[in-house]
Every structure is written in structure tokens, then in C-alpha cells.
Design a protein around this motif. Structure first.
Motif, PDB file in Angstrom:
ATOM      1  N   VAL A 283     -10.965 -14.266 -40.893  1.00 27.12           N
ATOM      2  CA  VAL A 283     -11.586 -14.408 -39.463  1.00 27.12           C
ATOM      3  C   VAL A 283     -10.616 -14.250 -38.242  1.00 27.12           C
ATOM      4  O   VAL A 283      -9.427 -14.692 -38.330  1.00 27.12           O
ATOM      5  CB  VAL A 283     -12.183 -15.609 -39.187  1.00 27.12           C
ATOM      6  N   ASN A 284     -10.857 -13.156 -37.541  1.00 25.83           N
ATOM      7  CA  ASN A 284      -9.791 -12.778 -36.337  1.00 25.83           C
ATOM      8  C   ASN A 284     -10.583 -12.953 -35.087  1.00 25.83           C
ATOM      9  O   ASN A 284     -11.864 -13.012 -34.764  1.00 25.83           O
ATOM     10  CB  ASN A 284      -9.560 -11.110 -36.585  1.00 25.83           C
ATOM     11  N   ALA A 286     -10.685 -15.321 -32.901  1.00 24.68           N
ATOM     12  CA  ALA A 286     -11.507 -16.746 -32.611  1.00 24.68           C
ATOM     13  C   ALA A 286     -11.057 -17.275 -31.467  1.00 24.68           C
ATOM     14  O   ALA A 286      -9.978 -17.148 -31.002  1.00 24.68           O
ATOM     15  CB  ALA A 286     -11.686 -17.546 -33.772  1.00 24.68           C
ATOM     16  N   ALA A 292     -11.819 -20.484 -36.130  1.00 23.90           N
ATOM     17  CA  ALA A 292     -11.332 -19.548 -37.075  1.00 23.90           C
ATOM     18  C   ALA A 292     -11.414 -20.144 -38.368  1.00 23.90           C
ATOM     19  O   ALA A 292     -12.056 -19.514 -39.451  1.00 23.90           O
ATOM     20  CB  ALA A 292     -10.019 -18.938 -36.693  1.00 23.90           C
ATOM     21  N   GLN A 383      -6.969 -16.721 -35.433  1.00 22.15           N
ATOM     22  CA  GLN A 383      -7.134 -16.242 -36.957  1.00 22.15           C
ATOM     23  C   GLN A 383      -6.913 -17.326 -38.040  1.00 22.15           C
ATOM     24  O   GLN A 383      -6.159 -18.140 -38.062  1.00 22.15           O
ATOM     25  CB  GLN A 383      -6.458 -14.808 -37.208  1.00 22.15           C
TER      26      GLN A 383
END
Length: 404
Positions: A283-284, A286, A292, A383
Motif C-alpha cells: 500500500v502506497n 496513504a 497503510a 506505505q
């Protein structure tokens, strides 16, 4: 930093052993493991957050109140959990081991893994403790790794070499974990050894920092185990200047420990019960670190999504669904999702909506045994990564008759 052989015996001053003592019915499987340092170690552990805890955890917590240990003993095949005499058995095992090693029983970390609620007989330990201690060897890491495995199909055993202030240092590790795996440390058993000279306080700090970004980001089936822990012993034999604060040396050690624990985490996820695929969710962008992590773990724990990955189905809607019910801040209309593997990558969702993609290409990408789910929230600068596996028919088969 470089990968080396030797597992928990790679650091200076450690020996290990693994034997079959009779706890497990299958005589071809080792069920008792031992790791010993030549000298006293600074030691630290993290434990499961399940309110029902195995008796060995209570005993180990007491033994580590002084932050010191010299040995780790672990049996597989029986969790020693929910037994009326569980702590008595765990203490007795430490006593037997201490007598053979010639050390204080309070200097032993004890662990168990296997079936919950089954009585654990002390006789196998009494009959085989001498054999176990006699088997200790500087090349015994793999035997010890086998001794802690339950439904694992492969060994999780790693070691690295690195330098602190020009001094060569090592970290080695073994772990078990395949089922009953879910964030809330611990979700498995992991034993880490090192010859780095680090204070008790800094060792306790670093182990918790590393766990948050590795083992607490792994999920196989959503069940948090009752027994599991991560234990680290550092004996200082590398003779680097003692790490007493969060300076450059601390961060070098932390990076090496993080690397080892990430390898263990990925190994556990890939070897999930019945699994055919390792799933890695990145997950990037955030708006916070917490958001994230929450998003990544929500996707990796979704049973519907995990089943879709088993079926090689690029059903991106299940990813959006899993993001949608998690407690995190984001703008749905900014979410972008890409699926990737060694066979390529494919954008499947943009601005929170479906993006036209080639189903045949998606099938080719999802046919690999390691899949990446790349989620861009376009909402900040933080992330996180989480690891899991697909959900298969075999998971039900394995757990349908696990006890019998």
C-alpha cells in the motif's frame, strides 16, 4: 549484509539440536529442539495477544524478567495449553534441560506448539533429554528447525552477516508457522540468535519495532494462536562496542534483524496451510502509517480475495470491498490497484473504478506462485506491506482432521 548458511548456529557461540523423543506418533518427524549459547545472552521476546495462552509463555515471561537466557527448548506435537498442570510441566522440562546442560533453569526459554488441550507427558523429556543435549552441534540448526515444525511443509531457516564499526556480526533464525496465523504477535514460533553486543534495553526496543512491520503484517487464516512467540538471544561474542542507544550501530542491527524477520514472515505466509501462492500487498501513498497497515492487512485477510487468488481470478472488486470495510482514512475515488507477478503487471482499478484489462493477460499473471497487489491511495506519503496466501480446498482438509 549478505545471506549465509548456518541458521541459528551461524552466529559465534551457538549450537543446536533436534530429535524425535516420542511426543509425536510419527517417528520420522523430530519433535524436540534445543538452541544453546556458550555464554549468557541478553534476551527478549514478544508474545501472542490471545487471552488464552500456552503454559510455556507464562514460564518464559518469568524467566526473562532479568532479560537474560542461555538456551531455548521447544517441543512440537503438543501445545501444552489449557492443561491443569501445564506450567508444572513447562518448569519441569526446563529443570531437566538445565540439569543436563549444567545451567540454571531460569536461564531457559521454553516453548511448545501443536494440539491445544491435550495432556503433555513428561516421560519423553525424561527419557530423551540427555540424547538431545548430546546431539548439540554447531551445524545443528536444520535439525532444530525440523523439531519445531507442525503442519509446515518447508523449513524456515536463514542467516545473515554484516558489519558494525568494522566488526563482522551475524544473525541467524528458524521459525515455524503454517496455520493459525494472524496479526497480533505472535502468530508463530521464531527463534533468533545473534553474536552482536547489544544492551538488554536496546534489544527489547528493537524486537518490538521489527515485529510491528514484519510478523504483525502476516496473515494466513485469521486465527491468532495461543502459544507463539518471537525470542531473540544475543551473546555479544562478535565483540563490537555495546549498542546502548539508537545510533548508527543500532540501526544497522535493526536493518539486519528486519531483513531476517521479513524473510521469516514471507516464508510463513508462502507455506500457509494448503497454500499455492504467496500474496504480497503493498500500500502506497496513504495519509498515515497506521492507515497503510490497516488497508494492507484488510486485503490480505479477506477470505473472498484469497479464494479469488487461488482461482486465478482478477476479481479486483474484492480488493476494493476489503479496503472499504476497514477502519482507515482514504478517498475511495483516488484508489488505484495493479496486480503483478514475474509474468508482468496489469492495472485493474483506477480512481476507484474498474479499468479495462485483458483477462488472458491477468490469468497469466495470476498463474504464478507469488502475486503482488499494488494499491496506491494517492492520499499521502506513507506505505506498508503485508503478506498472506491464497485460500484453497486443502486448507479445509488439513484442519478438518488436524487433531485426529
Amino acid at each position: 549484509m549478505k545471506d549465509i548458511q548456518g541458521g541459528v548456529c551461524a552466529p559465534l557461540g551457538f549450537k543446536a539440536a533436534g530429535i524425535h523423543c516420542g511426543i509425536r506418533k510419527n517417528k520420522s518427524k523430530k519433535d524436540l529442539a534445543l538452541i544453546v549459547s556458550d555464554v549468557m545472552c541478553h534476551a527478549a521476546s514478544t508474545y501472542t495477544l490471545n487471552k488464552v495462552k500456552g503454559a510455556p509463555i507464562a514460564v518464559t515471561k518469568q524467566h526473562l524478567l532479568n532479560g537474560e537466557a542461555k538456551a531455548i527448548i521447544c517441543n512440537s506435537g503438543n501445545a501444552n495449553t489449557c492443561n491443569p498442570n501445564g506450567e508444572d510441566i513447562a518448569n519441569a522440562v526446563c529443570g531437566l534441560c538445565a540439569k543436563e546442560l549444567g545451567i540454571n533453569e531460569n536461564d531457559i526459554i521454553v516453548a511448545s506448539t501443536g494440539v491445544i488441550g491435550q495432556p503433555l507427558d513428561l516421560v519423553p523429556f525424561e527419557n530423551h533429554m540427555n540424547e538431545l543435549v548430546q546431539a548439540l552441534h554447531s551445524q545443528g540448526s536444520s535439525d532444530a528447525c525440523e523439531g519445531i515444525m507442525t503442519t509446515d511443509t518447508v523449513k524456515k531457516e536463514y542467516a545473515v552477516e554484516f558489519e558494525i564499526d568494522g566488526v563482522t556480526c551475524h544473525i541467524g533464525a528458524i521459525a515455524k508457522g503454517s496455520g493459525m496465523i494472524h496479526p497480533n504477535m505472535a502468530t508463530m514460533l521464531a527463534f533468533v540468535t545473534s553474536d552482536v553486543n547489544i544492551s538488554k534495553e536496546m534489544l527489547n526496543e528493537v524486537i518490538h519495532e521489527v515485529v510491528d512491520d514484519t510478523f504483525n503484517m502476516v496473515s494466513v487464516d485469521g486465527d491468532t494462536s495461543t502459544n507463539d512467540m518471537l525470542s531473540v538471544m544475543a551473546n555479544g561474542l562478535a565483540n563490537n562496542k555495546e549498542i546502548v542507544q539508537k545510533d548508527e550501530s543500532y540501526h544497522i542491527f535493526k536493518d539486519a534483524l528486519m531483513y531476517i524477520c521479513e524473510l521469516l514472515s514471507k516464508g510463513i505466509a508462502k507455506d500457509g496451510e494448503g497454500a499455492t501462492k504467496l500474496l504480497t500487498c503493498h500500500v502506497n501513498n496513504a495519509c498515515s502509517q497506521k492507515d497503510a497497515k490497516v488497508v494492507a492487512k484488510s486485503v490480505i485477510t479477506s477470505s473472498l480475495f484469497k479464494a479469488a487468488m487461488f482461482g486465478k481470478d482478477a476479481n479486483w472488486g474484492r480488493i476494493l470491498c476489503a479496503i472499504g470495510y476497514c477502519e482507515a482514512s482514504y478517498d475511495v475515488d483516488k484508489i488505484e490497484v495493479t496486480l503483478a507477478s514475474s509474468a508482468g503487471s496489469i492495472l485493474v482499478c483506477q480512481n476507484g473504478r474498474g479499468y479495462p484489462f485483458d483477462e488472458d493477460q491477468a490469468l497469466k499473471i495470476l498463474s504464478e506462485d507469488e502475486i503482488e497487489i499494488l494499491i496506491d491511495l494517492h492520499d499521502g506519503n506513507y506505505q506498508a506491506t503485508a503478506w498472506g496466501c491464497d485460500l484453497t480446498y486443502d486448507y479445509v482438509k488439513i484442519n478438518g482432521d488436524y487433531r485426529t
